[in-house]
Scaffold this motif. Structure first.
Motif, PDB file in Angstrom:
ATOM      1  N   ASN A  16       0.823  -1.208   0.000  1.00  0.00           N
ATOM      2  CA  ASN A  16       0.000   0.000   0.000  1.00  0.00           C
ATOM      3  C   ASN A  16       0.857   1.257   0.000  1.00  0.00           C
ATOM      4  OD1 ASN A  16      -1.641  -2.270   1.278  1.00  0.00           O
ATOM      5  ND2 ASN A  16      -3.224  -0.715   0.960  1.00  0.00           N
ATOM      6  N   HIS A  17       1.978   1.211   0.697  1.00  0.00           N
ATOM      7  CA  HIS A  17       2.872   2.363   0.745  1.00  0.00           C
ATOM      8  C   HIS A  17       3.570   2.576  -0.596  1.00  0.00           C
ATOM      9  CE1 HIS A  17       2.849   3.548   5.064  1.00  0.00           C
ATOM     10  NE2 HIS A  17       2.353   2.322   5.185  1.00  0.00           N
ATOM     11  N   ALA A  20       1.098   4.000  -3.039  1.00  0.00           N
ATOM     12  CA  ALA A  20       0.834   5.411  -2.756  1.00  0.00           C
ATOM     13  C   ALA A  20       2.022   6.289  -3.154  1.00  0.00           C
ATOM     14  CB  ALA A  20       0.511   5.598  -1.278  1.00  0.00           C
ATOM     15  N   GLU A  96       4.241   4.033  10.338  1.00  0.00           N
ATOM     16  CA  GLU A  96       3.051   3.181  10.425  1.00  0.00           C
ATOM     17  C   GLU A  96       2.550   3.155  11.869  1.00  0.00           C
ATOM     18  OE1 GLU A  96       0.600   1.361   9.529  1.00  0.00           O
ATOM     19  OE2 GLU A  96       0.806   1.698   7.389  1.00  0.00           O
ATOM     20  N   CYS A 123       0.759   7.225  10.429  1.00  0.00           N
ATOM     21  CA  CYS A 123      -0.021   6.724   9.292  1.00  0.00           C
ATOM     22  C   CYS A 123      -1.383   6.189   9.760  1.00  0.00           C
ATOM     23  CB  CYS A 123       0.748   5.646   8.537  1.00  0.00           C
ATOM     24  SG  CYS A 123      -0.068   5.159   7.000  1.00  0.00           S
ATOM     25  N   GLN A 125      -4.320   6.331   7.913  1.00  0.00           N
ATOM     26  CA  GLN A 125      -4.825   6.683   6.591  1.00  0.00           C
ATOM     27  C   GLN A 125      -6.341   6.676   6.488  1.00  0.00           C
ATOM     28  OE1 GLN A 125      -3.395   3.701   7.199  1.00  0.00           O
ATOM     29  NE2 GLN A 125      -4.929   2.195   6.551  1.00  0.00           N
ATOM     30  N   TYR A 294      -7.129  -2.493   4.679  1.00  0.00           N
ATOM     31  CA  TYR A 294      -6.236  -1.342   4.577  1.00  0.00           C
ATOM     32  C   TYR A 294      -6.898  -0.144   3.907  1.00  0.00           C
ATOM     33  CZ  TYR A 294      -2.807  -4.969   5.652  1.00  0.00           C
ATOM     34  OH  TYR A 294      -2.130  -6.007   6.228  1.00  0.00           O
ATOM     35  N   HIS A 298      -4.335   5.452   1.652  1.00  0.00           N
ATOM     36  CA  HIS A 298      -2.901   5.720   1.626  1.00  0.00           C
ATOM     37  C   HIS A 298      -2.493   6.763   0.577  1.00  0.00           C
ATOM     38  CE1 HIS A 298      -2.609   1.956   3.997  1.00  0.00           C
ATOM     39  NE2 HIS A 298      -1.496   2.500   4.446  1.00  0.00           N
ATOM     40  N   TYR A 301      -3.409  10.232   1.694  1.00  0.00           N
ATOM     41  CA  TYR A 301      -2.593  10.482   2.889  1.00  0.00           C
ATOM     42  C   TYR A 301      -1.179  10.881   2.484  1.00  0.00           C
ATOM     43  CZ  TYR A 301       0.542   9.308   6.735  1.00  0.00           C
ATOM     44  OH  TYR A 301       1.549   9.344   7.669  1.00  0.00           O
ATOM     45  N   TYR A 302      -0.572  10.135   1.567  1.00  0.00           N
ATOM     46  CA  TYR A 302       0.773  10.469   1.082  1.00  0.00           C
ATOM     47  C   TYR A 302       0.791  11.852   0.440  1.00  0.00           C
ATOM     48  CZ  TYR A 302       3.815   6.381   1.763  1.00  0.00           C
ATOM     49  OH  TYR A 302       4.637   5.414   2.305  1.00  0.00           O
TER      50      TYR A 302
END
Length: 360
Positions: A16-17, A20, A96, A123, A125, A294, A298, A301-302
């Motif tokens: 997911n990171h 993103a 995280e 994080c 998110q 999840y 993300h 958020y990023y």
């Protein structure tokens, strides 16, 4: 290219990171994990360039790369110490959840990041879910009137295979239990929505069906907020046979809202006395249920963290926000262990304070 970015910890959440980071045009220059196979799997999955650097030691990453933003996605117990190393190196961070497993370490992250003038974001998110944004907007517009109470329910399943997959899971030193690992996102939302200032917490926790882990698989709590509202938390990993739901309710003098689904991505109830919008239309618009817990938060958020770095502002979700979520969970643990109400704020507390809690 965008800001130079590295990811530490290539486990389940790392995809997911990376997705993103890529969606936000970050320059992914390095990965770090103690297991090279985990890095190779991530590189293969996202077809990352062969030029990407791989490290098994985050100190080597610090020494050899000039980075603008690092995401820390290791086991929970290492978040704090790794974060402090990168803050010392002047690097902006995404950490995280949970931001740390002790309030002392969380406070040190906050203090050092201000001294070094780096951005640190916890994080959480799910605050960027479209459903959550819409609820928060109604809250900020005072549409609920006086808030009465809110509830966070996390009814999930985790079995032996999940805990056996990583030895740190369910340990007091590196994880905590269901509340700290699985339930922290919804607990963060409850505190953020109902009022960050809490007067007292009453909690009960137990290990009902996971004798092979140290920490709790079930927790409940009552929360009294400084604004006169109340909160209820129910979190567990004992639900048979699979994840059931994650829900957030807000009840006020003039409004009732329920967000549900796997990661509160669905609005199921939307009732306000002002009748300024169509509740059925709102429920239809916010009915996105992601394929896993999840969620879809993300990428936006990023985008917020990147904008905060570029424009030298605080990210929407700060290190202080991360500390507040951890503080509430530790207060529940403390109340359950001591059998009494716990007044907030807490200054010192750690998951390791509860070692041996459920030993038979």
């Amino acid at each position: 290219m965008g800001l130079k970015y590295a990811l530490i910890g290539c486990g389940k959440i790392s995809a997911n990171h990376i997705a993103a980071a890529r969606a936000n045009d970050l320059d992914i220059v390095a990965l770090c994990d103690v297991y090279p196979d985990s890095m190779n799997t991530l590189i293969s999955k996202f077809e990352l360039p062969e030029t990407i650097h791989q490290y098994t030691d985050h100190q080597a990453l610090i020494q050899n790369e000039k980075l603008d933003l690092v995401a820390i996605c290791t086991e929970n117990g290492k978040h704090g110490s790794i974060a402090l190393d990168f803050i010392e190196a002047g690097c902006n961070l995404i950490i995280e959840k949970p931001i740390a497993l002790s309030l002392e370490e969380a406070d040190e992250i906050i203090k050092r990041s201000k001294e070094k003038n780096v951005k640190v974001s916890a994080c959480h998110q799910n605050r960027f879910n479209q459903s959550v944004i819409e609820i928060r907007k109604a809250l900020d517009q005072k549409r609920f009137g006086k808030l009465f109470y809110g509830t966070a329910h996390i009814r999930w399943n985790r079995g032996r295979e999940y805990y056996a997959g990583s030895k740190w899971r369910g340990t007091w030193e590196h994880d905590g239990g269901a509340l700290m690992n699985q339930c922290i996102h919804n607990i963060d939302l409850l505190r953020w929505m109902m009022g960050d200032d809490i007067i007292e917490v009453v909690g009960m926790t137990d290990n009902l069906n996971h004798p092979y882990i140290e920490a709790e698989d079930f927790g409940i709590a009552l929360i009294r907020f400084a604004n006169g509202s109340y909160g209820i938390v129910e979190g567990t990993t004992t639900i048979y046979p699979k994840n059931l739901e994650e829900t957030l309710y807000l009840f006020g003098e003039k409004g009732t809202v329920k967000a549900a689904g796997q990661s509160v991505n669905i609005i199921e109830e939307w009732q306000f006395s002002d009748a300024r919008d169509d509740s059925e239309e709102i429920k239809e618009r916010f009915s996105m249920n992601p394929p896993n817990v999840y969620g879809y938060g993300h990428t936006p958020y990023y985008a917020d963290v990147i904008d905060a770095i570029k424009n030298d502002r605080e990210p929407s979700i700060t290190a202080e926000d991360g500390r507040r979520a951890v503080e509430l969970i530790l207060a529940i643990y403390k109340s359950a262990a001591e059998g009494q109400r716990i007044r907030l704020p807490l200054e010192k507390c750690s998951t390791t304070d509860f070692k041996g809690r459920f030993e038979k």
